[in-house]
Design a protein around this motif. Structure first.
Motif, PDB file in Angstrom:
ATOM      1  N   LEU A   1       1.050  -1.336   0.099  1.00 30.35           N
ATOM      2  CA  LEU A   1       0.110  -0.093  -0.050  1.00 30.35           C
ATOM      3  C   LEU A   1       0.934   1.166  -0.029  1.00 30.35           C
ATOM      4  CD1 LEU A   1      -2.793  -1.011   2.558  1.00 30.35           C
ATOM      5  CD2 LEU A   1      -3.045  -0.793   0.002  1.00 30.35           C
ATOM      6  N   TRP A   2       2.014   1.032   0.799  1.00 31.83           N
ATOM      7  CA  TRP A   2       2.795   2.216   0.798  1.00 31.83           C
ATOM      8  C   TRP A   2       3.540   2.542  -0.413  1.00 31.83           C
ATOM      9  CZ3 TRP A   2       8.622   2.649   1.769  1.00 31.83           C
ATOM     10  CH2 TRP A   2       8.936   3.907   1.849  1.00 31.83           C
ATOM     11  N   ALA A   3       3.747   1.714  -1.431  1.00 35.22           N
ATOM     12  CA  ALA A   3       4.422   1.754  -2.770  1.00 35.22           C
ATOM     13  C   ALA A   3       3.329   2.297  -3.685  1.00 35.22           C
ATOM     14  CB  ALA A   3       4.984   0.228  -3.137  1.00 35.22           C
ATOM     15  N   THR A   4       2.185   2.092  -3.609  1.00 36.58           N
ATOM     16  CA  THR A   4       1.177   2.561  -4.530  1.00 36.58           C
ATOM     17  C   THR A   4       0.438   3.948  -4.090  1.00 36.58           C
ATOM     18  OG1 THR A   4      -0.770   1.391  -3.415  1.00 36.58           O
ATOM     19  CG2 THR A   4       0.523   0.330  -4.893  1.00 36.58           C
ATOM     20  N   ASP A   5       0.668   4.370  -2.759  1.00 36.82           N
ATOM     21  CA  ASP A   5       0.088   5.707  -2.522  1.00 36.82           C
ATOM     22  C   ASP A   5       0.229   6.833  -3.247  1.00 36.82           C
ATOM     23  OD1 ASP A   5       2.754   6.377  -1.777  1.00 36.82           O
ATOM     24  OD2 ASP A   5       2.073   7.635  -0.110  1.00 36.82           O
ATOM     25  N   ALA A   6       1.567   6.794  -4.067  1.00 37.59           N
ATOM     26  CA  ALA A   6       1.447   7.975  -5.149  1.00 37.59           C
ATOM     27  C   ALA A   6       0.372   7.919  -6.194  1.00 37.59           C
ATOM     28  CB  ALA A   6       2.988   7.941  -5.536  1.00 37.59           C
TER      29      ALA A   6
ATOM     30  N   ALA B   1      -4.892  13.688  -6.603  1.00 33.77           N
ATOM     31  CA  ALA B   1      -5.694  14.296  -5.531  1.00 33.77           C
ATOM     32  C   ALA B   1      -4.840  15.625  -5.351  1.00 33.77           C
ATOM     33  CB  ALA B   1      -5.449  13.514  -4.241  1.00 33.77           C
ATOM     34  N   ALA B   2      -3.503  15.637  -5.407  1.00 38.21           N
ATOM     35  CA  ALA B   2      -2.821  16.831  -4.716  1.00 38.21           C
ATOM     36  C   ALA B   2      -2.877  17.994  -6.047  1.00 38.21           C
ATOM     37  CB  ALA B   2      -1.305  16.536  -4.651  1.00 38.21           C
ATOM     38  N   GLU B   3      -3.063  17.394  -7.212  1.00 37.71           N
ATOM     39  CA  GLU B   3      -3.098  18.425  -8.330  1.00 37.71           C
ATOM     40  C   GLU B   3      -4.476  19.136  -8.130  1.00 37.71           C
ATOM     41  OE1 GLU B   3      -3.035  15.915 -11.706  1.00 37.71           O
ATOM     42  OE2 GLU B   3      -0.725  15.966 -11.581  1.00 37.71           O
ATOM     43  N   THR B   4      -5.485  18.559  -7.427  1.00 39.19           N
ATOM     44  CA  THR B   4      -6.625  19.207  -7.433  1.00 39.19           C
ATOM     45  C   THR B   4      -7.303  19.658  -6.020  1.00 39.19           C
ATOM     46  OG1 THR B   4      -7.930  17.254  -7.379  1.00 39.19           O
ATOM     47  CG2 THR B   4      -7.736  18.136  -9.697  1.00 39.19           C
TER      48      THR B   4
END
Length: 112
Positions: free
Chosen positions: A17-22, A28-31
């Motif tokens: 899960l940690w490896a796929t969070d990006a 999400a960070a773009e909007t």
């Protein structure tokens, strides 16, 4: 399944899960505001942990002393939430690949 293998499985799942969070964080960070992204992410984590905390072996955590709750909150806010907000916000200022690479190398840097 023994406790050791169940623990190893859960650690492996968390690492995955940690490896796929990006994959989810970048759109999400773009909007959205980074604080909102991290708040939602932490609320989801709390919801998943509540059954373990209330019904399972996490019950002992409910018996913490006020000082211990304060220290746990400081670690959660400072070490987790603030760092994750800064990581998420970095996507707007540098190539996300750089931020992700530095995040993934963090355990290596700690060990070194």
């Amino acid at each position: 399944m023994s406790n050791n293998s169940r623990g190893a499985l859960l650690v492996g799942l968390a690492a995955t899960l940690w490896a796929t969070d990006a994959l989810f964080r970048l759109p999400a960070a773009e909007t959205l505001d980074p604080v909102l992204v991290v708040l939602a992410e932490h609320l989801i984590g709390i919801l998943f942990m509540l059954p373990w905390l209330v019904l399972g072996p996490g019950k002992a955590a409910l018996q913490l002393k006020p000082r211990e709750w304060t220290l746990a909150a400081l670690v959660g806010v400072g070490g987790s939430a603030l760092a994750t907000v800064l990581f998420t916000a970095s996507f707007k200022y540098v190539n996300p690949s750089v931020s992700i690479l530095l995040q993934k190398l963090q355990p290596v840097m700690v060990v070194l």
